[in-house]
Enzyme design. Structure first.
Site, PDB file in Angstrom:
ATOM      1  CB  CYS A  99      -0.921  -0.017   1.218  1.00  0.00           C
ATOM      2  SG  CYS A  99      -1.991   1.415   1.353  1.00  0.00           S
ATOM      3  CB  CYS A 192      -3.062  -0.914   4.746  1.00  0.00           C
ATOM      4  SG  CYS A 192      -2.746   0.608   3.880  1.00  0.00           S
TER       5      CYS A 192
END
Length: 369
Positions: A99, A192
């Site tokens: 991410c 995330c």
């Protein structure tokens, strides 16, 4: 005209203080909230709405403009699809590292440049220097360099980390002293951008579960598992094995994908939980590679977040990292990252694909996977 810096704001205290400090230092600051997940919670409320409201309140208070940008498609294509693929393969992925590379320091960085920024900023507890090296955050308990090892030096040169030289307590005190509404907001956990939720239920919505047997090292069936994807090496909670053996707790020591069996053993110090050799692939370096093909260096490594640095010998061979830990490591987990350091400098790392028998010279003789 002052330099424009775009701050990635999550609605948490770290990024809020980062924006505040840059504003007080005289920069032209713009706050941007990234929405990367479209799903609503059980009440039909978008789970990002509360965070977006906090971003707006903070930006209004410190007097900076703000935007919201949607990277949900990029997140699905570049991060979440990988996340699901790894779980299908029986590994335990860490989507945060991907991410950071694909969303925060690629899609978001590109967006920041379209707003006329010269640099972007985040609330990560890391530091950098002029050479673009990634350095550990000053607060050893909050250092997030482990999650940023896939970010390249050229990207880091366009980034600034205002809270990287502070402790968490200092950040919260600044937020409280300046009256930021998020000063006491708890730190986020979970996957995330997906956040805190029943992870087992969440994962079952995307991958079909295949229950099977839990088996001891001696081959005895001691219970049933709900699906290999729900378990990770070293796990103790949630096994539901009672009334067997010598009374000690049971731990996950491996997965047999071919037979859909979860391997478990009693005792947190069971020898099959420990190893000294592992292999990492998908190797990336923050800057120049610290070793040549076939070369071995002595450095330190972390196999999970917040783990103290572990002494290792690392060899680069055919694009893979062969890691020999000088101290036996507990529950090194395929799918997680092995991140290398020289003192405070994060060199880079790779994804663990194999954990090998510490007593064997054969790198293909595996015990945990």
């Amino acid at each position: 005209m002052s330099e424009r810096i775009v701050v990635g704001m999550s609605g948490g205290v770290d990024s809020s203080v980062a924006a505040l400090l840059l504003k007080e230092q005289g920069y032209d600051v713009v706050g941007v909230f990234m929405k990367n997940w479209e799903e609503e919670d059980i009440n039909g409320t978008c789970t990002a709405e509360e965070d977006w409201r906090d971003v707006r309140d903070v930006c209004d208070l410190i007097g900076i403009p703000y935007y919201s940008v949607n990277f949900a498609k990029e997140y699905w294509d570049r991060v979440f699809s990988y996340f699901l693929k790894e779980y299908r393969a029986g590994r335990t992925p860490n989507p945060d590292v991907l991410c950071n590379r694909e969303i925060k320091f690629r899609a978001f960085l590109d967006f920041a440049m379209t707003l006329g920024a010269t640099r972007m900023a985040t609330g990560h507890f890391v530091r950098t220097n002029e050479a673009g090296q990634l350095l550990k955050g000053s607060d050893s308990n909050k250092d997030q360099s482990y999650f940023l090892y896939m970010v390249h030096a050229q990207q880091l040169k366009k980034a600034i980390f205002p809270v990287g030289g502070m402790t968490k307590e200092q950040v919260r005190k600044i937020a409280e002293d300046r009256g930021l509404p998020v000063s006491k907001k708890k730190d986020s956990t979970g996957v995330c951008f997906i956040g805190e939720r029943n992870f087992k239920k969440f994962l079952s919505e995307y991958l079909p579960a295949q229950p099977g047997d839990m088996v001891s090292p001696e081959g005895e069936v001691v219970g049933r598992h709900d699906g290999l994807m729900y378990y990770t090496l070293g796990q103790r909670r949630g096994l539901g094995i009672g009334g067997r053996g010598d009374g000690r707790s049971w731990f996950v020591i491996g997965k047999d994908l071919e037979k859909n069996r979860l391997l478990v053993a009693q005792g947190e110090d069971h020898p099959m939980l420990y190893s000294t050799q592992s292999i990492a692939e998908d190797v990336t370096w923050v800057g120049d590679a610290p070793m040549k093909e076939g070369e071995t260096i002595t450095c330190t490594a972390r196999y999970r977040y917040r783990q103290p640095d572990q002494p290792v010998e690392a060899t680069l061979r055919e694009g893979r990292l062969l890691l020999h830990s000088l101290v036996p490591q507990r529950a090194v987990t395929p799918g997680q990252s092995a991140v290398l350091y020289k003192d405070d400098v994060c060199l880079g790392g790779g994804i663990v694909t194999k954990v090998v028998d510490p007593g064997s010279a054969d790198p293909d003789k595996q015990i945990n996977y």
